[in-house]
Scaffold this motif. Structure first.
Motif, PDB file in Angstrom:
ATOM      1  N   ILE B 180      -9.047  55.935  55.936  1.00  0.00           N
ATOM      2  CA  ILE B 180      -8.727  55.825  57.357  1.00  0.00           C
ATOM      3  C   ILE B 180      -9.037  57.143  58.060  1.00  0.00           C
ATOM      4  O   ILE B 180      -8.659  58.220  57.596  1.00  0.00           O
ATOM      5  CB  ILE B 180      -7.241  55.464  57.553  1.00  0.00           C
ATOM      6  N   HIS B 181      -9.737  57.063  59.157  1.00  0.00           N
ATOM      7  CA  HIS B 181      -9.944  58.203  60.053  1.00  0.00           C
ATOM      8  C   HIS B 181      -9.412  57.785  61.407  1.00  0.00           C
ATOM      9  O   HIS B 181      -9.017  56.638  61.599  1.00  0.00           O
ATOM     10  CB  HIS B 181     -11.435  58.541  60.186  1.00  0.00           C
ATOM     11  N   SER B 182      -9.430  58.699  62.347  1.00  0.00           N
ATOM     12  CA  SER B 182      -9.047  58.275  63.687  1.00  0.00           C
ATOM     13  C   SER B 182     -10.023  58.875  64.681  1.00  0.00           C
ATOM     14  O   SER B 182     -10.261  60.080  64.684  1.00  0.00           O
ATOM     15  CB  SER B 182      -7.616  58.703  63.996  1.00  0.00           C
ATOM     16  N   ILE B 215     -12.941  63.980  67.838  1.00  0.00           N
ATOM     17  CA  ILE B 215     -12.154  64.643  66.798  1.00  0.00           C
ATOM     18  C   ILE B 215     -11.534  63.587  65.896  1.00  0.00           C
ATOM     19  O   ILE B 215     -11.075  62.548  66.379  1.00  0.00           O
ATOM     20  CB  ILE B 215     -11.042  65.492  67.451  1.00  0.00           C
ATOM     21  N   CYS B 216     -11.515  63.857  64.598  1.00  0.00           N
ATOM     22  CA  CYS B 216     -10.801  62.958  63.687  1.00  0.00           C
ATOM     23  C   CYS B 216      -9.332  63.351  63.714  1.00  0.00           C
ATOM     24  O   CYS B 216      -8.986  64.497  63.478  1.00  0.00           O
ATOM     25  CB  CYS B 216     -11.337  63.037  62.271  1.00  0.00           C
ATOM     26  N   ALA B 217      -8.467  62.379  63.998  1.00  0.00           N
ATOM     27  CA  ALA B 217      -7.044  62.688  64.132  1.00  0.00           C
ATOM     28  C   ALA B 217      -6.198  62.020  63.061  1.00  0.00           C
ATOM     29  O   ALA B 217      -5.013  61.801  63.234  1.00  0.00           O
ATOM     30  CB  ALA B 217      -6.552  62.267  65.518  1.00  0.00           C
ATOM     31  N   GLN B 218      -6.821  61.669  61.946  1.00  0.00           N
ATOM     32  CA  GLN B 218      -6.020  61.134  60.853  1.00  0.00           C
ATOM     33  C   GLN B 218      -6.514  61.798  59.581  1.00  0.00           C
ATOM     34  O   GLN B 218      -7.715  61.812  59.322  1.00  0.00           O
ATOM     35  CB  GLN B 218      -6.169  59.610  60.762  1.00  0.00           C
ATOM     36  N   PHE B 219      -5.576  62.343  58.801  1.00  0.00           N
ATOM     37  CA  PHE B 219      -5.998  63.059  57.604  1.00  0.00           C
ATOM     38  C   PHE B 219      -6.860  62.154  56.726  1.00  0.00           C
ATOM     39  O   PHE B 219      -6.499  61.015  56.448  1.00  0.00           O
ATOM     40  CB  PHE B 219      -4.788  63.531  56.806  1.00  0.00           C
ATOM     41  N   CYS B 220      -8.019  62.686  56.285  1.00  0.00           N
ATOM     42  CA  CYS B 220      -8.940  61.826  55.553  1.00  0.00           C
ATOM     43  C   CYS B 220      -9.523  62.504  54.320  1.00  0.00           C
ATOM     44  O   CYS B 220     -10.476  62.014  53.740  1.00  0.00           O
ATOM     45  CB  CYS B 220     -10.059  61.374  56.492  1.00  0.00           C
ATOM     46  N   GLY B 221      -8.943  63.632  53.909  1.00  0.00           N
ATOM     47  CA  GLY B 221      -9.448  64.270  52.695  1.00  0.00           C
ATOM     48  C   GLY B 221      -9.668  65.756  52.915  1.00  0.00           C
ATOM     49  O   GLY B 221      -9.371  66.295  53.985  1.00  0.00           O
ATOM     50  N   LEU B 223     -11.881  67.935  53.690  1.00  0.00           N
ATOM     51  CA  LEU B 223     -12.499  68.595  54.840  1.00  0.00           C
ATOM     52  C   LEU B 223     -12.151  67.943  56.172  1.00  0.00           C
ATOM     53  O   LEU B 223     -12.873  68.079  57.150  1.00  0.00           O
ATOM     54  CB  LEU B 223     -14.017  68.642  54.646  1.00  0.00           C
ATOM     55  N   HIS B 224     -11.036  67.246  56.195  1.00  0.00           N
ATOM     56  CA  HIS B 224     -10.621  66.574  57.427  1.00  0.00           C
ATOM     57  C   HIS B 224     -10.692  67.514  58.639  1.00  0.00           C
ATOM     58  O   HIS B 224     -11.146  67.120  59.716  1.00  0.00           O
ATOM     59  CB  HIS B 224      -9.202  66.034  57.252  1.00  0.00           C
ATOM     60  N   SER B 225     -10.298  68.770  58.443  1.00  0.00           N
ATOM     61  CA  SER B 225     -10.226  69.651  59.621  1.00  0.00           C
ATOM     62  C   SER B 225     -11.597  70.023  60.166  1.00  0.00           C
ATOM     63  O   SER B 225     -11.700  70.579  61.250  1.00  0.00           O
ATOM     64  CB  SER B 225      -9.427  70.913  59.291  1.00  0.00           C
ATOM     65  N   THR B 226     -12.662  69.682  59.429  1.00  0.00           N
ATOM     66  CA  THR B 226     -13.996  69.980  59.955  1.00  0.00           C
ATOM     67  C   THR B 226     -14.596  68.764  60.670  1.00  0.00           C
ATOM     68  O   THR B 226     -15.733  68.821  61.132  1.00  0.00           O
ATOM     69  CB  THR B 226     -14.953  70.366  58.812  1.00  0.00           C
ATOM     70  N   MET B 227     -13.835  67.705  60.755  1.00  0.00           N
ATOM     71  CA  MET B 227     -14.391  66.466  61.295  1.00  0.00           C
ATOM     72  C   MET B 227     -14.248  66.432  62.815  1.00  0.00           C
ATOM     73  O   MET B 227     -13.642  65.547  63.381  1.00  0.00           O
ATOM     74  CB  MET B 227     -13.673  65.280  60.649  1.00  0.00           C
ATOM     75  N   ASN B 228     -14.806  67.463  63.453  1.00  0.00           N
ATOM     76  CA  ASN B 228     -14.657  67.560  64.913  1.00  0.00           C
ATOM     77  C   ASN B 228     -15.942  68.082  65.542  1.00  0.00           C
ATOM     78  O   ASN B 228     -15.940  68.644  66.617  1.00  0.00           O
ATOM     79  CB  ASN B 228     -13.497  68.496  65.254  1.00  0.00           C
TER      80      ASN B 228
HETATM   81 CU    CU Z   1     -10.128  63.038  59.250  1.00  0.00          CU
END
Ligand code: CU
Ligand code: CU
Lengths: 559, 363
Positions: B180-182, B215-221, B223-228
């Motif tokens: 899940i991503h957001s 921006i991805c707003a759901q933890f997804c693994g 490197l989640h914090s780079t998903m922006n």
């Molecule tokens: Cu994410």
């Protein structure tokens, strides 16, 4: 007179001889007071560990590019921080800790209904706590305290340990809930009708069914996640026919009521501390008591407000939004009643009182920001951002943890016979209060401006406020250090408290500090609410409590 | 004690002065929120974002006003009613237990406020959610750790940027290939999760051109914090059309055709990895990866082309890659229900080749 009162005490009236030996008295104890202290000590030890993790988080976020720990480690750190603070700190301290320590005394009972079960509840708790922290040795859970699948299915082996640990601590909660509910229903002293129960007891009474019912849903969700991770039973993996949203429903069916598990007992503490230090009856006793029950009930009907972005059917979005709004009414009523309690009082600025006042201010703030998250239009923007992180820390730290400290400064005298140092206590309060607001207030605008939660690195434009927050968190930690120093110092050298240092009127203050093993020499009879400061105490049968005479019943007679 | 009873009946001048001060502060706070430069903090680019901002101002104004009074009274009472050094140690406060009138009103007003907030948020909710799907259709697919985007007339995936024409309604279909991503665009005041095995849609009309972060707003693994790093580009119709045709030309070689239900499909060069991603988006709602008997809507597909117990496919043809491709292309209705055809499933010939390569790799 006292003999008659003692005999009307019914099932709880006979006194068991006190167990002998260190192990039976202090380790595998069945005495609710000792168990309460065990809960508190264990809870505070876990709080130090989880607090260390919190400072790791804040240190990482000093720089937009992170760098203090690796992203993987960072994800593990905040996941265990959240899990530990919820399940190993706030819930056990609020229920097992203060609940055990205080409410049986308040209702004039000699112990809880099932003392052996109580011992079992306690001992499960440190075991599960060690299991949770040991997950760091094998790769800790890293998908946040909510561990949404499918990403938690990919998590390191420690995630499985997490399932087992939280499952176990849930079993402990459930047993405590049953124990407390039966105790309150069955073991109140004669004359203590429901409408004469102190509000702390009402708080525990409203919490017990939540512990029993909601925790079972969590247990089911965790068991399924465990089976999926270990045996590949596809509950949540959509590529095998599972549903990731199923987890969210079950998890929040527990975790929303869990918010009330973490706050109703603290409401109870506030409702005791405010009248005692205002020298005034609590304002609107009945409304406070019933609103706790209303909150507990409504709390079961709002869980999907955490899932507005998870493909929830539109109709359900509206339903859960409106249900959530309704909780604002009983909560608001409580806050107004507490404020009215202050009016016309003779307020003593004790540390316990400061924490209770701080609770009122900060919890209310968290309540108001909660409305932004309950409303679908604003939640679709704010969900999953630092706004949420700010909101729930106002509720759970500004609210619950402040309440825990209020309770500690208040009842430390009862458990140890000594007072916590008030000067150090005030230093603790102000450092904590200032540091807290510095840490969590800026999170609201950071979230609004585009900073998502659960990130190891972030946009450099947010660096200033993140540094500001980190500094705040260090100040807050200094405050908590004052608290631990205070406890260690006061336990040996604190001022002797005597039975009733605060001139409080509930039953636990009418007996020695610390109380005897059997609590009451004779079970007292209760004639009214404890909050009428202008009246004599509404109890009879307490005449011998502060004398040296042995309890009449302690004859070794034992059925 | 008698003296205190008397004191109880009057609120006193100090109380009213304090209340007046708080009222001024509350109004000032509320006015601040009415005029707060929210759009200079985060621009707002769709109509409903503007409405969300109005609602936000409303909540913030009301919340600030209430909060000023709550904190004001706490502080005022705490100071004014503090025990004095001169008080006897057993001095007590005014012994009031309740006041039914007061309690009625402070239950009534929050209830009223809640009803108002509920109605306003319902109206804005309806604007955001209850829109017919129309206009430009874009698909966003979450991956660890980026989003890819698809347009119906452009073959293959468009990475990095979503381009949208200004003032044209958009339907954005969201799904995920793994966890899940957001999908969050702060400038739209809107996010929605991308959930594997599920397609959810958000609908909006951008009215302001520019480039805005996704921006991805759901933890997804890890490197989640780079998903922006990805961007939503809103531009005028001419620039949009130019970009769109450019992408069509650039991607022409990716695959020869749009979804179609006839013609032969070249299976060579199918990419099983790409097929796997497609499978979790488009097939896993109906097919498990278990054995044939593990039915969701259709049969389990593990080893579908290699299972000695099921030498033929559901349509009776031998279980070969070519015949599987035919079922994917043309669909099939049998005892279990309907297997949708390529148009319904949104599969290009290239996609079919990829999925079949993936099915073939399941042993
Ligand atoms: Cu994410
Ligand atoms: Cu909730």
């Amino acid at each position: 007179m006292s003999v008659a009162a003692a005999h009307s005490g019914g099932i709880a009236d006979h006194i068991h001889p006190e167990p002998q030996g260190f192990v039976r008295r202090y380790v595998f104890s069945i005495d609710h007071k000792i168990i309460g202290i065990q809960y508190l000590i264990t809870g505070f030890v876990f709080m130090m560990l989880a607090g260390l993790l919190a400072e790791t988080i804040r240190t990482q976020l000093l720089n937009a590019s992170g760098g203090f720990v690796s992203p993987d480690t960072y994800n593990e750190v905040y996941s265990v921080h959240g899990s530990a603070m919820v399940w190993l700190v706030i819930i056990p301290i609020a229920t097992g800790g203060f609940g055990n320590l205080v409410f049986p005394l308040m209702i004039g009972a000699r112990d809880v209904a099932f003392p052996w079960l109580n011992m079992l509840s306690f001992w499960i708790f440190p075991v599960s706590g060690l299991m949770l922290f040991s997950s760091f040795l094998m790769g800790a859970p890293a998908a946040g305290w909510t561990e949404y699948p499918p990403v938690s299915l990919q998590g390191a082996p420690g995630t499985t340990m997490w399932c087992a640990a939280i499952f176990l601590v849930g079993v402990s909660s459930t047993l405590t809930g049953i124990n407390f509910l039966v105790t309150i229903l069955k073991m109140r002293a004669p004359g203590m009708t429901f409408t004469r129960m102190p509000l702390f007891v009402w708080g525990q009474f409203a919490t017990a069914p939540l512990l029993m019912i909601a925790t079972t849903a969590l247990a089911a969700a965790l068991a399924a996640l465990f089976m999926e991770r270990v045996f590949g039973v596809p509950f949540y993996d959509p590529t095998k026919g599972g549903s990731p949203v199923l987890w969210q429903h079950m998890f929040w069916f527990y975790s929303h009521p869990a918010v009330y598990i973490m706050i109703l007992p603290l409401f109870g503490i506030i409702s005791e501390v405010l009248p005692t230090f205002s020298r005034k009856p609590i304002f609107g006793y009945k409304l406070i008591a019933f609103s706790s029950m209303a909150i507990a009930l409504l709390g079961f009907m709002v869980w999907a407000h955490h899932m507005f972005t998870s493909g929830l059917a539109p109709f359900l979005q509206v339903l859960f939004m409106v249900m959530t709004f309704t909780i604002a009414v009983p909560t608001g009523v409580k806050i107004f009643s507490w404020i009215a309690t202050l009016w016309g009082g003779k307020i003593h600025y004790s540390t316990a009182m400061l924490f209770a006042l701080g609770f009122l201010a900060l919890f209310t703030f968290g309540g108001i920001t909660g409305v932004f998250l309950a409303a679908v239009p604003t939640d679709l923007d704010l969900h999953g951002t630092y706004f949420v992180v700010g909101h729930f820390h106002y509720v759970l730290v500004g609210g619950s943890l402040m309440g825990v400290f209020a309770g500690m400064y208040y009842w430390f005298a009862k458990m140890s016979g000594r007072l916590l140092n008030e000067t150090l206590g005030k230093v603790h309060f102000w450092l904590f209060f200032v540091g807290f607001n510095m840490t969590f207030l800026p999170m609201h605008w950071l979230g609004f401006m585009g900073m998502p939660r659960w990130v190891a690195t972030y946009d450099p434009q947010f660096q200033f406020w993140n540094r500001f927050e980190s500094v705040g968190s260090y100040i807050m930690t200094l405050g908590i250090l004052c608290f631990f120093i205070n406890v260690i110092y006061s336990i040996r050298a604190g001022k002797k408290a005597g039975p009733n240092p605060w001139n409080a009127r509930t039953l636990e203050w009418q007996i020695p500090s610390p109380p005897n093993y059997y609590n009451f020499k004779h079970i007292p009879t209760v004639y009214g609410l404890p909050y009428d400061f202008s009246q004599p105490l509404p109890y009879t049968g307490l005449e011998d409590e502060l004398t040296d005479s042995p309890p009449a019943q302690l004859t070794g007679a034992h059925h | 004690m008698v003296e205190q009873k008397a004191q109880a009946t009057s609120l006193g001048r100090g109380f009213w002065i304090a209340t007046a001060v708080m009222a001024v502060a509350a109004v000032a706070g509320a006015i601040y929120w009415v005029y707060a430069p929210i759009e200079s903090w985060v621009p707002s680019i769709i109509l409903t974002a503007h409405q969300v901002d109005v609602f936000f101002r409303f909540l913030a104004a009301v919340g600030t006003a209430i909060y000023v009074f709550v904190v004001g009274y706490i502080v005022y009472f705490t100071i004014v009613f503090g025990a004095k050094k001169t008080d006897p140690p057993d001095a007590i406060g005014v012994q009031i237990h309740d006041n039914h009138k007061l309690e009625f009103w402070w239950t009534f007003f929050p209830t009223l406020l809640v009803v108002i907030i509920a109605i306003v948020s319902y109206l804005i909710w309806a604007e955001i959610i209850l829109k017919p799907a129309s206009g430009v259709v874009v698909e966003a697919i979450g991956h660890q750790f980026n989003f890819t985007f698809r347009y119906p007339q452009i073959n293959g995936e468009v990475t990095d940027e979503i381009h949208l024409p200004v003032n044209v309604p958009v339907t954005l279909n969201l799904t995920s290939s793994d966890v899940i991503h957001s999908f969050w665009v702060p400038a739209m005041r809107l996010k929605n999760d991308t959930i594997p095995g599920m397609v959810t849609a958000i609908k909006f009309t951008p009215y302001r051109t520019g480039r805005y972060p996704i921006i991805c707003a759901q933890f997804c693994g890890t490197l989640h914090s780079t998903m922006n790093k990805q961007v939503l580009v809103v531009e005028d119709e001419a620039s949009f059309n130019a970009w769109y045709h450019g992408m069509q030309l650039k991607n022409a070689h990716v695959s020869n055709a749009l979804p179609s239900t006839s013609g032969t499909i070249a299976l060579t060069g199918g990419d099983a990895a790409a097929g796997q991603a497609l499978f979790s988006q488009k097939c896993s709602a109906c097919h498990a990866l278990g054995p044939f008997d593990q039915k969701i809507v259709g049969p389990g597909l593990r080893g579908v082309l290699h299972d000695p117990k099921h030498p033929t496919l559901v349509d009776g043809d031998p279980a070969t890659p070519e015949n599987a491709a035919k079922i994917l292309q043309q669909g099939f209705t049998g005892p279990m229900g309907t297997m949708p055809n390529a148009t319904t499933n949104g599969l290009s010939d290239k996609d079919i080749a990829n999925v079949v390569a993936y099915l073939n790799s399941l042993k």
